[in-house]
Design a protein around this motif. Structure first.
Motif, PDB file in Angstrom:
ATOM      1  N   GLN A 125      33.018  32.723  87.715  1.00 55.39           N
ATOM      2  CA  GLN A 125      33.708  31.708  86.954  1.00 55.39           C
ATOM      3  C   GLN A 125      32.601  30.887  86.208  1.00 55.39           C
ATOM      4  O   GLN A 125      31.534  30.475  87.147  1.00 55.39           O
ATOM      5  N   SER A 126      32.803  30.071  85.440  1.00 57.13           N
ATOM      6  CA  SER A 126      31.961  28.883  85.038  1.00 57.13           C
ATOM      7  C   SER A 126      32.319  27.723  85.849  1.00 57.13           C
ATOM      8  O   SER A 126      33.386  27.654  86.510  1.00 57.13           O
ATOM      9  N   PRO A 127      31.530  26.779  85.926  1.00 58.71           N
ATOM     10  CA  PRO A 127      31.808  25.595  86.781  1.00 58.71           C
ATOM     11  C   PRO A 127      33.294  24.831  86.370  1.00 58.71           C
ATOM     12  O   PRO A 127      33.989  24.856  87.327  1.00 58.71           O
ATOM     13  N   ALA A 163      38.361  35.426  94.707  1.00 61.25           N
ATOM     14  CA  ALA A 163      38.234  36.652  93.987  1.00 61.25           C
ATOM     15  C   ALA A 163      37.200  36.674  93.059  1.00 61.25           C
ATOM     16  O   ALA A 163      36.537  37.881  92.723  1.00 61.25           O
ATOM     17  N   ALA A 164      36.583  35.558  92.592  1.00 64.67           N
ATOM     18  CA  ALA A 164      35.574  35.533  91.546  1.00 64.67           C
ATOM     19  C   ALA A 164      33.972  35.445  92.350  1.00 64.67           C
ATOM     20  O   ALA A 164      33.072  35.484  91.606  1.00 64.67           O
ATOM     21  N   ILE A 165      34.086  35.701  93.644  1.00 65.96           N
ATOM     22  CA  ILE A 165      32.887  35.287  94.164  1.00 65.96           C
ATOM     23  C   ILE A 165      32.177  36.740  94.340  1.00 65.96           C
ATOM     24  O   ILE A 165      32.688  37.685  94.737  1.00 65.96           O
ATOM     25  N   LEU A 166      30.958  36.798  93.691  1.00 62.67           N
ATOM     26  CA  LEU A 166      30.219  37.960  93.776  1.00 62.67           C
ATOM     27  C   LEU A 166      29.337  38.235  95.035  1.00 62.67           C
ATOM     28  O   LEU A 166      29.162  39.211  95.762  1.00 62.67           O
ATOM     29  N   THR A 178      24.017  27.401  86.277  1.00 69.16           N
ATOM     30  CA  THR A 178      24.519  28.342  85.691  1.00 69.16           C
ATOM     31  C   THR A 178      23.456  29.297  85.081  1.00 69.16           C
ATOM     32  O   THR A 178      22.374  28.850  84.746  1.00 69.16           O
ATOM     33  N   ALA A 179      23.661  30.480  85.118  1.00 71.44           N
ATOM     34  CA  ALA A 179      22.608  31.514  84.691  1.00 71.44           C
ATOM     35  C   ALA A 179      23.427  32.791  84.311  1.00 71.44           C
ATOM     36  O   ALA A 179      24.543  33.015  84.600  1.00 71.44           O
ATOM     37  N   ARG A 180      22.538  33.656  83.616  1.00 64.55           N
ATOM     38  CA  ARG A 180      23.285  35.074  83.151  1.00 64.55           C
ATOM     39  C   ARG A 180      23.266  35.853  84.262  1.00 64.55           C
ATOM     40  O   ARG A 180      22.260  36.077  85.004  1.00 64.55           O
ATOM     41  N   ALA A 181      24.423  36.762  84.451  1.00 64.89           N
ATOM     42  CA  ALA A 181      24.409  37.859  85.602  1.00 64.89           C
ATOM     43  C   ALA A 181      23.123  38.543  85.401  1.00 64.89           C
ATOM     44  O   ALA A 181      22.777  38.895  86.594  1.00 64.89           O
ATOM     45  N   GLY A 182      22.714  38.884  84.477  1.00 67.99           N
ATOM     46  CA  GLY A 182      21.441  39.841  84.284  1.00 67.99           C
ATOM     47  C   GLY A 182      20.256  39.445  84.935  1.00 67.99           C
ATOM     48  O   GLY A 182      19.306  40.248  85.040  1.00 67.99           O
TER      49      GLY A 182
END
Length: 74
Positions: free
Chosen positions: A11-13, A26-29, A64-68
């Motif tokens: 999720q975004s902030p 649910a959004a926690i990686l 914030t950062a890209r998942a990649g």
């Protein structure tokens, strides 16, 4: 212990702030506890222009950062 509780979320902030507890979970990686230098990895990404610091100065710091860019590190 001095350290950090780190949460990596899809999720975004803004989305995280609006979400209920179930949606947040649910959004926690990934999540973990780290020592005093435990956020150095995200600070390095920020220095490299691959992340942005949205809030700081203690509790809570937000980035914030890209998942990649994040997933290979965790």
């Amino acid at each position: 212990m001095i350290g950090w509780w780190i949460v990596v979320s899809t999720q975004s902030p803004e989305e995280r702030d609006r979400a209920d507890q179930e949606a947040r979970r649910a959004a926690i990686l990934a999540q973990w506890e780290a020592g005093a230098d435990g956020i150095r990895w995200i600070e390095r990404l920020t220095e490299a222009g691959k992340a942005a610091r949205l809030a700081g100065g203690g509790y809570s710091n937000r980035y914030t950062a890209r998942a990649g860019d994040v997933l290979p590190l965790i």
